[in-house]
Design a protein around this motif. Structure first.
Motif, PDB file in Angstrom:
ATOM      1  N   MET A  73      32.087 -54.321  53.822  1.00 45.09           N
ATOM      2  CA  MET A  73      31.074 -55.213  53.237  1.00 45.09           C
ATOM      3  C   MET A  73      30.982 -54.992  51.745  1.00 45.09           C
ATOM      4  O   MET A  73      31.101 -55.900  50.937  1.00 45.09           O
ATOM      5  N   GLN A  74      30.827 -53.696  51.374  1.00 42.72           N
ATOM      6  CA  GLN A  74      30.693 -53.394  49.948  1.00 42.72           C
ATOM      7  C   GLN A  74      31.989 -53.718  49.206  1.00 42.72           C
ATOM      8  O   GLN A  74      31.988 -54.274  48.116  1.00 42.72           O
ATOM      9  N   LYS A 128      34.181 -55.851  49.950  1.00 40.73           N
ATOM     10  CA  LYS A 128      34.369 -57.295  49.849  1.00 40.73           C
ATOM     11  C   LYS A 128      33.585 -57.849  48.649  1.00 40.73           C
ATOM     12  O   LYS A 128      34.088 -58.689  47.894  1.00 40.73           O
ATOM     13  N   SER A 129      32.366 -57.315  48.503  1.00 43.42           N
ATOM     14  CA  SER A 129      31.540 -57.824  47.406  1.00 43.42           C
ATOM     15  C   SER A 129      32.180 -57.507  46.064  1.00 43.42           C
ATOM     16  O   SER A 129      32.198 -58.318  45.143  1.00 43.42           O
ATOM     17  N   ILE A 130      32.756 -56.303  45.963  1.00 39.39           N
ATOM     18  CA  ILE A 130      33.431 -55.926  44.714  1.00 39.39           C
ATOM     19  C   ILE A 130      34.608 -56.856  44.468  1.00 39.39           C
ATOM     20  O   ILE A 130      34.839 -57.329  43.352  1.00 39.39           O
TER      21      ILE A 130
END
Lengths: 300, 443
Positions: free
Chosen positions: B1-2, B4-6
């Motif tokens: 999740m993290q 992907k956001s980056i």
């Protein structure tokens, strides 16, 4: 920290994709409107002249604003601006409403005239100003020629006499912007509901009574838009004055915006010019807020 | 999740950077493509190659001489390979655009026409390049002694040359031969006679004199011209601005008196309307720059063909004759690249040469050289050249003070002299307020 920041943005995006769709526009507004606004506020606190070879910016606090209230030209131009706004907006509202009522029926003639009335609005104000300047010319112009034929004394010409210069400039504005108000009022008239009129007709009201008790109250939101739009525009008048009188004769048509232009682009005194511009901005904002409050309260 | 956001943020940043990069590259790509063309062995002379492909921009006032630029600039490009783009601007626009260009050091304009009154401001702020080094280097080719001494005021300030003389104007009196003959009087020799003649020749729709009355630079410059002709000054002995003196108020009263014999719309006249008034034949006299003279003989724009003549501008009774001198210099932007400055100097040198000056004058330019003013061919074409020569000999280029504060003085006079003419102020209060405005803006 960056991670949490991106996370909040992502979260926002998930919850509300509109934010991203709006993002380019927001960026645009920040660059085009918000940044210059803050920049102008910043330099209004400085003594900053573009023509100063060293380009020094000395912090002077509110001195530019204090200076504005002592500047005799500011007071004169403020008075002229208010006269100009009051005069043009009142006449344009009345004429615009009259024209809209006159040309609201969908007859061939009305459609034809309506499209012709739009031409002044499509012309750049500078061009309009220059054309009117030659029309007004005391020695070669068309208007004084016919006035002389009628036996009137035109003196130095409409733009040259102290008493007529302001009305003459206002007439140009009225000529150019009444059609805009006509369009707005036409749109308002077309969108009025028919039922109240039918009910009034059944109750035996005259056309005049329907106009006073139905059309006018129902048109209030349209009035608000038209009034606000023209007041704010009229406050910012510059092109017409620049092209016709340059604020003269003497200072009778020097409006605030013209004075700002002189200070900013003739003296290149950017600090003081920004202070004056900010004063104008505050005035326009306050007026807008007052109008909106008054009009919404009445509607309740 | 993290992760992907980056990733998403990274791609967005990348896309943004790419966009910026593309936008940034575009303008640079164009000159790069043109460079090979510059190397073509077209020009045989070595010196020409130095400037081959150099492009300059010239900001010109839309005065009469702009037609001469339109003719001569292509010829210069043909001879030297230096390309010049001509940008024609009105007086106010030119001043504002140039100031913005100088202040921002953007060097949009490499060459510019400089009004005589701007030279002080440009010098004080180092906007234009001092030409003294160039002049010393090329002195042999310049024939400096041939340039009329007064013409140097077009760009000289405190010992350095910030613009090169380009077009010299003399203040002269245009008058209508037929009207004066009909009235049986001679053209005025003094200011007092000028007023008397204006009074005598005003009758019905015929007026004595055309003047500049419009608020702004027009009325300010006309008033200053009359101050000069009355021997007054708007600066005191120490060079400080002194508008509110009794002498200046007296001259302003005289100026107002003249307006009684001017067309009623005169308080609204800009230069073009004053010209129209004279050309349409409704006035008997007009003081003005010597440049418009040829136009009176053109039946397309004048209804006074063959009826106009010109004489020296009258000065006040008993005063040593001195004539208002004005006009334009040509300057080089101090922020331009050295190569462009060199190329610009080539243009100035070429333009000011004796040979080109003849062409310049034939195409509505204005003279700066003695040899041009005395050239037999040109004198035959323009019979008023000897008068201009005399006006130049006794010319005064400083009656409008060429100091950095000039535009502020002009604006103050422009507002309050106009206010006096329309009856809003008295002569004393008008000059007092003008003085106050100048002081408030020059502290």
């Amino acid at each position: 920290m960056i991670q949490t920041f991106t996370q909040t943005i992502i979260k926002k995006f998930k919850a509300d994709p509109f934010f991203w769709l709006l993002f380019p526009l927001l960026l645009y507004i920040v660059v085009i409107a918000i940044y210059p606004l803050f920049f102008s506020f910043r330099i209004s606190l400085f003594d900053y002249r573009l023509t100063d070879p060293n380009q020094t910016q000395t912090f002077v606090g509110l001195e530019n604003y204090i200076r504005a209230f002592k500047d005799p030209t500011v007071l004169i131009s403020l008075e002229n601006t208010l006269i100009y706004v009051a005069g043009t907006v009142t006449v344009e509202l009345l004429l615009g409403l009259g024209l809209a009522l006159l040309f609201s029926p969908e007859t061939k003639l009305a459609q034809f005239v309506r499209s012709f009335l739009l031409i002044p609005m499509a012309l750049p104000p500078l061009v309009v100003g220059l054309i009117w300047k030659s029309l007004y010319n005391a020695d070669f112009g068309v208007i004084p020629y016919y006035l002389k034929q009628l036996g009137l004394d035109v003196g130095r010409g409409p733009l040259g006499e102290l008493s007529t210069a302001m009305p003459a400039v206002m007439l140009i504005d009225v000529w150019q912007w009444t059609p805009l108000l006509m369009i707005i009022f036409l749109a308002g008239l077309k969108s009025l509901p028919q039922e109240p009129y039918e009910a009034a007709y059944v109750d035996g009201s005259s056309r005049w009574q329907s106009f006073i008790y139905l059309t006018l109250p129902l048109m209030k939101p349209t009035f608000l838009i038209a009034f606000l739009l023209r007041t704010v525009q009229s406050f910012k008048v510059f092109d017409t004055i620049y092209a016709t009188t340059a604020g003269g004769p003497g200072q009778v048509t020097t409006v605030l915006n013209y004075h700002i232009y002189t200070v900013g682009l003739t003296f290149f005194d950017m600090g003081y010019a920004s202070a004056l511009a900010n004063i104008l901005l505050v005035m326009v904002t306050v007026l807008s807020i007052v109008y909106i409050l008054v009009m919404t309260r009445r509607q309740l | 999740m993290q992760k992907k956001s980056i990733k998403v943020t990274f791609y967005l940043l990348l896309a943004f950077a790419l966009l910026l990069g593309v936008a940034g590259c575009a303008p640079q790509a164009a000159p790069a493509a043109e460079e090979p063309a510059a190397e073509e062995p077209a020009a045989p002379v070595v010196e020409k190659n130095k400037f081959e492909g150099v492009e300059l921009t010239l900001a010109s006032m839309t005065d009469q001489y702009v037609t001469a630029f339109r003719v001569l600039v292509p010829r210069f490009t043909e001879e030297t390979g230096i390309k010049i783009t001509l940008d024609e601007l009105g007086y106010v626009d030119l001043y504002q655009k140039l100031t913005a260009d100088f202040v921002g050091k953007t060097a949009q304009y490499d060459l510019m026409t400089v009004d005589i009154v701007w030279s002080g401001e440009y010098a004080a702020n180092l906007y234009t390049l001092p030409l003294d080094d160039f002049m010393a280097r090329d002195e042999a080719d310049l024939n400096l002694d041939d340039i009329m001494p007064v013409a140097w005021t077009l760009g000289e300030y405190e010992g350095k040359h910030w613009a090169y003389p380009m077009a010299g104007y003399a203040n002269v009196l245009n008058y209508r031969k037929d009207v004066f003959e009909a009235a049986g009087i001679e053209p005025p020799k003094t200011q007092e006679e000028l007023l008397a003649a204006a009074q005598q020749l005003t009758e019905g729709e015929q007026y004595g004199i055309a003047l500049l009355g419009a608020k702004g630079s027009a009325v300010a410059q006309d008033y200053m011209a009359f101050v000069q002709q009355h021997g007054g000054s708007i600066l005191d002995a120490d060079g400080k601005v002194a508008l509110n003196t009794p002498e200046n108020a007296e001259i302003l009263e005289f100026f107002g008196e003249l307006f009684k014999y001017a067309p009623p719309g005169s308080t609204d006249y800009w230069w073009d309307q004053r010209e129209t008034a004279f050309r349409s034949g409704i006035v008997a006299m007009m003081e003005g720059w010597s440049i418009a003279r040829a136009g009176y003989e053109n039946p397309e724009i004048s209804s006074v063909v063959g009826l106009a003549d010109v004489t020296a501008a009258p000065v006040s009774e008993g005063m040593e004759p001195k004539y208002g001198f004005g006009g334009w210099g040509i300057g080089i932007n101090a922020s331009s690249t050295q190569l462009k400055q060199e190329a610009a100097w080539e243009f100035i040198k070429w333009l000011a040469s004796e040979e080109i000056q003849k062409e310049w004058v034939k195409n509505d330019g204005a003279p700066i050289r003695r040899s041009t003013l005395t050239d037999p061919e040109l004198v035959a074409m323009y019979p008023w050249f000897p008068l201009m020569l005399e006006s130049f000999e006794k010319g005064d280029g400083d009656y409008r003070p060429r100091i950095p504060e000039y535009s502020i003085i002009q604006d103050a006079l422009g507002t309050y002299v106009n206010a006096f003419l329309v009856g809003q102020e008295t002569a004393e209060s008008a000059l007092q307020k003008a003085q106050e405005q100048v002081e408030a803006n020059t502290k």
